[in-house]
Design a protein around this motif. Structure first.
Motif, PDB file in Angstrom:
ATOM      1  N   ALA A   1       2.137  13.911  -7.930  1.00  0.00           N
ATOM      2  CA  ALA A   1       2.164  14.319  -6.537  1.00  0.00           C
ATOM      3  C   ALA A   1       3.192  13.452  -5.807  1.00  0.00           C
ATOM      4  O   ALA A   1       3.457  12.315  -6.203  1.00  0.00           O
ATOM      5  N   ALA A   2       3.779  13.986  -4.757  1.00  0.00           N
ATOM      6  CA  ALA A   2       4.722  13.206  -3.948  1.00  0.00           C
ATOM      7  C   ALA A   2       4.018  11.960  -3.417  1.00  0.00           C
ATOM      8  O   ALA A   2       2.865  12.020  -2.989  1.00  0.00           O
TER       9      ALA A   2
ATOM     10  N   THR B   1      -1.249  28.050  -4.660  1.00  0.00           N
ATOM     11  CA  THR B   1      -0.291  27.201  -5.345  1.00  0.00           C
ATOM     12  C   THR B   1      -0.266  25.807  -4.744  1.00  0.00           C
ATOM     13  O   THR B   1      -0.676  25.586  -3.594  1.00  0.00           O
ATOM     14  N   ILE B   2       0.240  24.882  -5.550  1.00  0.00           N
ATOM     15  CA  ILE B   2       0.457  23.503  -5.128  1.00  0.00           C
ATOM     16  C   ILE B   2       1.850  23.096  -5.574  1.00  0.00           C
ATOM     17  O   ILE B   2       2.448  23.747  -6.442  1.00  0.00           O
ATOM     18  N   LEU B   3       2.377  22.022  -4.990  1.00  0.00           N
ATOM     19  CA  LEU B   3       3.684  21.497  -5.365  1.00  0.00           C
ATOM     20  C   LEU B   3       3.525  20.110  -5.970  1.00  0.00           C
ATOM     21  O   LEU B   3       2.867  19.241  -5.392  1.00  0.00           O
ATOM     22  N   LEU B   4       4.147  19.912  -7.132  1.00  0.00           N
ATOM     23  CA  LEU B   4       4.161  18.626  -7.813  1.00  0.00           C
ATOM     24  C   LEU B   4       5.598  18.265  -8.148  1.00  0.00           C
ATOM     25  O   LEU B   4       6.511  19.073  -7.965  1.00  0.00           O
ATOM     26  N   THR B   5       5.796  17.057  -8.642  1.00  0.00           N
ATOM     27  CA  THR B   5       7.122  16.607  -9.059  1.00  0.00           C
ATOM     28  C   THR B   5       7.093  16.237 -10.531  1.00  0.00           C
ATOM     29  O   THR B   5       6.034  15.959 -11.102  1.00  0.00           O
ATOM     30  N   ARG B   6       8.285  16.230 -11.144  1.00  0.00           N
ATOM     31  CA  ARG B   6       8.482  15.671 -12.480  1.00  0.00           C
ATOM     32  C   ARG B   6       9.614  14.668 -12.369  1.00  0.00           C
ATOM     33  O   ARG B   6      10.671  14.989 -11.825  1.00  0.00           O
ATOM     34  N   GLN B   7       9.362  13.441 -12.864  1.00  0.00           N
ATOM     35  CA  GLN B   7      10.412  12.434 -12.805  1.00  0.00           C
ATOM     36  C   GLN B   7      10.237  11.404 -13.912  1.00  0.00           C
ATOM     37  O   GLN B   7       9.164  11.284 -14.498  1.00  0.00           O
ATOM     38  N   PHE B   8      11.321  10.680 -14.186  1.00  0.00           N
ATOM     39  CA  PHE B   8      11.308   9.649 -15.215  1.00  0.00           C
ATOM     40  C   PHE B   8      10.605   8.408 -14.699  1.00  0.00           C
ATOM     41  O   PHE B   8      10.906   7.920 -13.607  1.00  0.00           O
ATOM     42  N   ARG B   9       9.671   7.907 -15.504  1.00  0.00           N
ATOM     43  CA  ARG B   9       8.977   6.659 -15.193  1.00  0.00           C
ATOM     44  C   ARG B   9       9.100   5.747 -16.410  1.00  0.00           C
ATOM     45  O   ARG B   9       8.508   6.026 -17.449  1.00  0.00           O
ATOM     46  N   TYR B  10       9.859   4.690 -16.262  1.00  0.00           N
ATOM     47  CA  TYR B  10      10.101   3.809 -17.406  1.00  0.00           C
ATOM     48  C   TYR B  10       8.817   3.211 -17.986  1.00  0.00           C
ATOM     49  O   TYR B  10       8.655   3.178 -19.215  1.00  0.00           O
ATOM     50  N   PRO B  11       7.862   2.719 -17.154  1.00  0.00           N
ATOM     51  CA  PRO B  11       6.634   2.185 -17.756  1.00  0.00           C
ATOM     52  C   PRO B  11       5.878   3.217 -18.598  1.00  0.00           C
ATOM     53  O   PRO B  11       5.296   2.872 -19.626  1.00  0.00           O
TER      54      PRO B  11
ATOM     55  N   ASN C   1       0.838  -1.202   0.000  1.00  0.00           N
ATOM     56  CA  ASN C   1       0.000   0.000   0.000  1.00  0.00           C
ATOM     57  C   ASN C   1       0.871   1.250   0.000  1.00  0.00           C
ATOM     58  O   ASN C   1       2.057   1.194   0.329  1.00  0.00           O
ATOM     59  N   GLY C   2       0.276   2.379  -0.358  1.00  0.00           N
ATOM     60  CA  GLY C   2       1.047   3.609  -0.482  1.00  0.00           C
ATOM     61  C   GLY C   2       0.303   4.825   0.034  1.00  0.00           C
ATOM     62  O   GLY C   2      -0.843   4.744   0.478  1.00  0.00           O
ATOM     63  N   ALA C   3       0.979   5.965  -0.038  1.00  0.00           N
ATOM     64  CA  ALA C   3       0.394   7.238   0.368  1.00  0.00           C
ATOM     65  C   ALA C   3       0.876   8.321  -0.585  1.00  0.00           C
ATOM     66  O   ALA C   3       1.978   8.246  -1.131  1.00  0.00           O
ATOM     67  N   THR C   4       0.041   9.325  -0.778  1.00  0.00           N
ATOM     68  CA  THR C   4       0.376  10.457  -1.636  1.00  0.00           C
ATOM     69  C   THR C   4      -0.151  11.735  -0.996  1.00  0.00           C
ATOM     70  O   THR C   4      -1.116  11.690  -0.225  1.00  0.00           O
ATOM     71  N   LEU C   5       0.485  12.862  -1.298  1.00  0.00           N
ATOM     72  CA  LEU C   5       0.105  14.122  -0.661  1.00  0.00           C
ATOM     73  C   LEU C   5       0.271  15.280  -1.640  1.00  0.00           C
ATOM     74  O   LEU C   5       1.232  15.336  -2.413  1.00  0.00           O
ATOM     75  N   LEU C   6      -0.664  16.219  -1.558  1.00  0.00           N
ATOM     76  CA  LEU C   6      -0.593  17.450  -2.331  1.00  0.00           C
ATOM     77  C   LEU C   6      -0.392  18.619  -1.369  1.00  0.00           C
ATOM     78  O   LEU C   6      -1.303  18.977  -0.636  1.00  0.00           O
ATOM     79  N   PRO C   7       0.808  19.229  -1.352  1.00  0.00           N
ATOM     80  CA  PRO C   7       0.997  20.434  -0.541  1.00  0.00           C
ATOM     81  C   PRO C   7       0.321  21.623  -1.227  1.00  0.00           C
ATOM     82  O   PRO C   7       0.410  21.775  -2.446  1.00  0.00           O
ATOM     83  N   PHE C   8      -0.348  22.475  -0.440  1.00  0.00           N
ATOM     84  CA  PHE C   8      -1.032  23.630  -1.008  1.00  0.00           C
ATOM     85  C   PHE C   8      -0.803  24.864  -0.148  1.00  0.00           C
ATOM     86  O   PHE C   8      -0.673  24.778   1.078  1.00  0.00           O
ATOM     87  N   ASP C   9      -0.736  25.996  -0.807  1.00  0.00           N
ATOM     88  CA  ASP C   9      -0.641  27.295  -0.146  1.00  0.00           C
ATOM     89  C   ASP C   9      -1.917  28.058  -0.465  1.00  0.00           C
ATOM     90  O   ASP C   9      -2.104  28.508  -1.599  1.00  0.00           O
ATOM     91  N   PRO C  10      -2.834  28.197   0.509  1.00  0.00           N
ATOM     92  CA  PRO C  10      -4.119  28.837   0.225  1.00  0.00           C
ATOM     93  C   PRO C  10      -4.013  30.331  -0.066  1.00  0.00           C
ATOM     94  O   PRO C  10      -4.911  30.899  -0.685  1.00  0.00           O
ATOM     95  N   VAL C  11      -2.923  30.964   0.342  1.00  0.00           N
ATOM     96  CA  VAL C  11      -2.754  32.398   0.093  1.00  0.00           C
ATOM     97  C   VAL C  11      -2.313  32.628  -1.353  1.00  0.00           C
ATOM     98  O   VAL C  11      -2.903  33.428  -2.086  1.00  0.00           O
ATOM     99  N   LYS C  12      -1.276  31.921  -1.786  1.00  0.00           N
ATOM    100  CA  LYS C  12      -0.781  32.069  -3.154  1.00  0.00           C
ATOM    101  C   LYS C  12      -1.580  31.242  -4.159  1.00  0.00           C
ATOM    102  O   LYS C  12      -1.381  31.380  -5.355  1.00  0.00           O
TER     103      LYS C  12
END
Length: 201
Positions: free
Chosen positions: A84-85, A61-71, A48-59
């Protein structure tokens, strides 16, 4: 009636036990009409896993990632995947694991995280249940630039977007994985008033 009364396992074979475990199971299934049917299914056990979306309600904004996924690459996606992380639990509670993953991938130590839902992401073949979280962030929580664990082959870019930019990115066909689309949609509907959500409330 419990499902245990509707299934009789006949045979279980391990097909692969490398990165995760792939098994083929033959079983009898008690159909809703009272008859038994013999079926065969492959299950990919990745934990099993977990994922999270960080958010700034004032700006907004949210934070995401970019990464290589072979599949994704072998499926024709010739770019880094936007996500998302996230991480597998590996014996940790969902909240502890996602805090550690956010520190590793995004370089943030979040004060508060909130679980919003959980679901099976691909129940036809994968056993994984994913726990979804959100958490407020600001500049004071930054510990590092993030980037992931080099010894695990991670080479992660951090993206800061407004939620409106993230929604437009999805509309424009910039491919994200399913969990990320779900979290961006959740943010648009529940964290940022929802006026530009992909679907109505």
């Amino acid at each position: 009636m419990s499902l245990a009364h509707r299934i009789r396992i006949r045979d279980v074979r391990t097909l692969s036990d490398d990165w995760y475990v792939l098994k083929k199971t033959t079983f009898d299934w008690l159909r809703s009409d009272g008859s038994w049917q013999t079926l065969s299914r492959e299950t990919y056990d990745r934990g099993n896993g977990a994922t999270l979306l960080p958010f700034d309600p004032v700006k907004r904004t949210i934070l995401l990632t970019r990464q290589f996924r072979y599949p994704a690459y072998v499926s024709g996606h010739d770019d880094l995947l936007i996500e998302a992380a996230a991480g597998l639990l590996d014996g940790e509670s969902p909240e502890n694991r996602i805090r550690l993953e956010v520190e590793e991938e995004l370089g943030l130590r979040l004060q508060d995280v909130r679980k919003v839902f959980a679901c099976f992401m691909s129940p036809g073949s994968v056993t994984e249940q994913l726990h979804f979280f959100v958490g407020r962030y600001d500049a004071s929580m930054r510990l590092s630039a993030g980037g992931g664990a080099r010894d695990e082959g991670e080479d992660i870019e951090v993206m800061e977007l407004t939620v409106d930019e993230a929604l437009q990115m999805i509309r424009d066909g910039r491919i994200c994985d399913g969990k990320t689309v779900m979290l961006i949609q959740y943010a648009a509907l529940n964290l940022f008033a929802g006026k530009n959500a992909l679907v109505d409330r």
